[in-house]
Each structure stands twice: as C-alpha cells, then as structure tokens.
Design an enzyme around this catalytic site. Sequence first.
Site, PDB file in Angstrom:
ATOM      1  N   GLU A   1      -5.271  -7.873   3.135  1.00 42.17           N
ATOM      2  CA  GLU A   1      -4.127  -8.857   2.669  1.00 42.17           C
ATOM      3  C   GLU A   1      -3.393  -8.985   3.830  1.00 42.17           C
ATOM      4  O   GLU A   1      -2.941  -7.744   4.707  1.00 42.17           O
ATOM      5  CB  GLU A   1      -3.473  -8.347   1.455  1.00 42.17           C
ATOM      6  CG  GLU A   1      -2.486  -9.800   1.296  1.00 42.17           C
ATOM      7  CD  GLU A   1      -1.611  -9.747   0.107  1.00 42.17           C
ATOM      8  OE1 GLU A   1      -1.583  -8.523  -0.663  1.00 42.17           O
ATOM      9  OE2 GLU A   1      -0.962 -10.491  -0.301  1.00 42.17           O
TER      10      GLU A   1
ATOM     11  N   GLU B   1       0.354 -15.104  -7.906  1.00 38.80           N
ATOM     12  CA  GLU B   1       1.290 -14.005  -7.576  1.00 38.80           C
ATOM     13  C   GLU B   1       2.713 -14.432  -7.709  1.00 38.80           C
ATOM     14  O   GLU B   1       3.246 -15.271  -6.876  1.00 38.80           O
ATOM     15  CB  GLU B   1       0.977 -13.361  -6.130  1.00 38.80           C
ATOM     16  CG  GLU B   1       1.667 -11.876  -6.200  1.00 38.80           C
ATOM     17  CD  GLU B   1       1.227 -11.141  -4.949  1.00 38.80           C
ATOM     18  OE1 GLU B   1       0.804  -9.926  -5.298  1.00 38.80           O
ATOM     19  OE2 GLU B   1       1.340 -11.703  -3.841  1.00 38.80           O
TER      20      GLU B   1
HETATM   21 MN    MN Z   1       0.083 -11.058  -1.981  1.00 40.29          MN
END
Ligand code: MN
Length: 281
Positions: free
Chosen positions: A139, A233
Amino acid sequence: MWTGGWSAADANDACARTAAAGYDIIEIPLLNPRAVDVEMTRNALGTHGLRVATSLGLSFDADVSSDDASCVARGNALLDEALDVSVGIGATHMCGILYSALGKYPRRATSRGYRNAVAAIKRLAKRAAERSDVALGLEVVNRYETNLLNTATQAMAFLNDVDEPNVVIHLDTYHMNIEERSLEAAVLECGDRLGYVHVGESDRGALGSGNVDFDSLFRGLARVHYRGPITFESFSGDVVSPDLSDVLCIWRNPWGFEQRDELASDARSFVLGMMDKHGLR
Ligand code: MN
C-alpha cells in the site's frame, strides 16, 4: 468501519453488515495477527459468503525497513504471523504497509533500510507462493505514515527491485489525494501491477462527500482494465480500534455509529456508479 475488535460477535456482525450492504469481500486488519481466531473467522466468512483480504502496517520496533538487524527480524516474524493467519482464513490479498512501520518517521529512509525492506518482501513473497495463491499488496501511503513508498512511481521501482510475481501495488485514494499529481496517471503508471484499491474520501468519511477526484481514478482503472478488489475504507472516532485509530490520527467523527449501514451501501452505490460511468463493468 464496522468494529474495533474481532471477537466472534464482532466478526459475525461485521460480516453480516458487509454482506447486507451488497459487498462480496471484507478486509480484516491484522496489526495484531494473534488477535484473529482463524477457525472462527473462516466460519463467519462462510456463513455470509464473503471473500476476504487482510491488511496491516508494521510497528517501529518490528520494522523491515530498519537499519537494525534485530528490528528487521521482528518485522519478518510479524509478517510471517500475518501470513499464517491470511493463508489460514483463505485471504485473496494480504495488503497494507508490509514494507515499513506505519507512522510518521523523523527522517528519510536509508539505502540500507530500503534494501532490507526489498529483501523482506522478496522473502515473504516466496514464502507466500509456497503456501497459497494469496497476493501481497504494497500500500502506497502518505508521507506522515511511511517514509518509503508515498507515490506510485516509488512503488513501481520497489516492485521491480522485489521482482516477484505475487507482489502487487495497492493504491488508496485518501493517500493519492495527498501525494499524487493525478490519480489517473498514478493508476496508468502501475498498469497491470495494480492489484488492490482502497477507495477513501479526503476526510476518510462518506464516499463522494469530499474532494477526492474519483472520476480521475475510475478513468484510470477503466484504461488499465482493472479487475481486482475495490474496498471502501472509512474511519470515525465512533468506531475505535486501539491498534489502528491512534496511529491513523482518527480524532474526529465524520459519521456516527448508527450510520454505518447507510455509509456502506452508499459507498457501494457510488463505486458502481463510477464503474458504469467510466466503462469499468
Ligand atoms: Mn488504505
């Protein structure tokens, strides 16, 4: 966005609400892998017919991008524990800041630290490939949450150094909105190495309510024929995970606990609308 814990009651509630909102995948944080009961989690996922991904960030005392060999070893051990749980629950992706501590560094990464991180991810990738087809997603996050990979350009260079086919790039619009000049260009730069996407708003609240340029993101996703997961998210101080909320600086409440179901189904509708608009479906 559902819960700060992972008891059987938490897991079943989160899975039930995810499925009810129309999603086919749930992401489970693994900052503390031992807190996730593998068999119980498999049952909860099976009951609600969900696929699963996991995510974590390392800590400063267990950081594979450190110069210190014992700190790197603790980071490798944490990644191994997380991989065990990810494989055990049948995760398709293990994502997050696998290559670095999650937090604000006081200085830039060293070249030795960078090489340590590359070696750690290469090692983890080989270990993962022996055991399942789980993909490792790196990420890309903003500068206050790592000093190593803040842009797609940096992530592609890192990925080329790792050189393992089961490692992919994981982009997150909340972070891209801070660090990338163009969301579309960042997606195009990753191309078919993009394997996981977080959609999050500029204040990490309701999707479409902030200033993230989602048209730019979805134009890019359509152009690279993206077929991986897209997970929503979001964070509010109304759902507190002691592991995660403090390190992500969740000090405010952009939505309330009772709004979670509406937030989830609205986010899904928003994503499907963007996919239709840009020809991704
Ligand atoms: Mn994230």
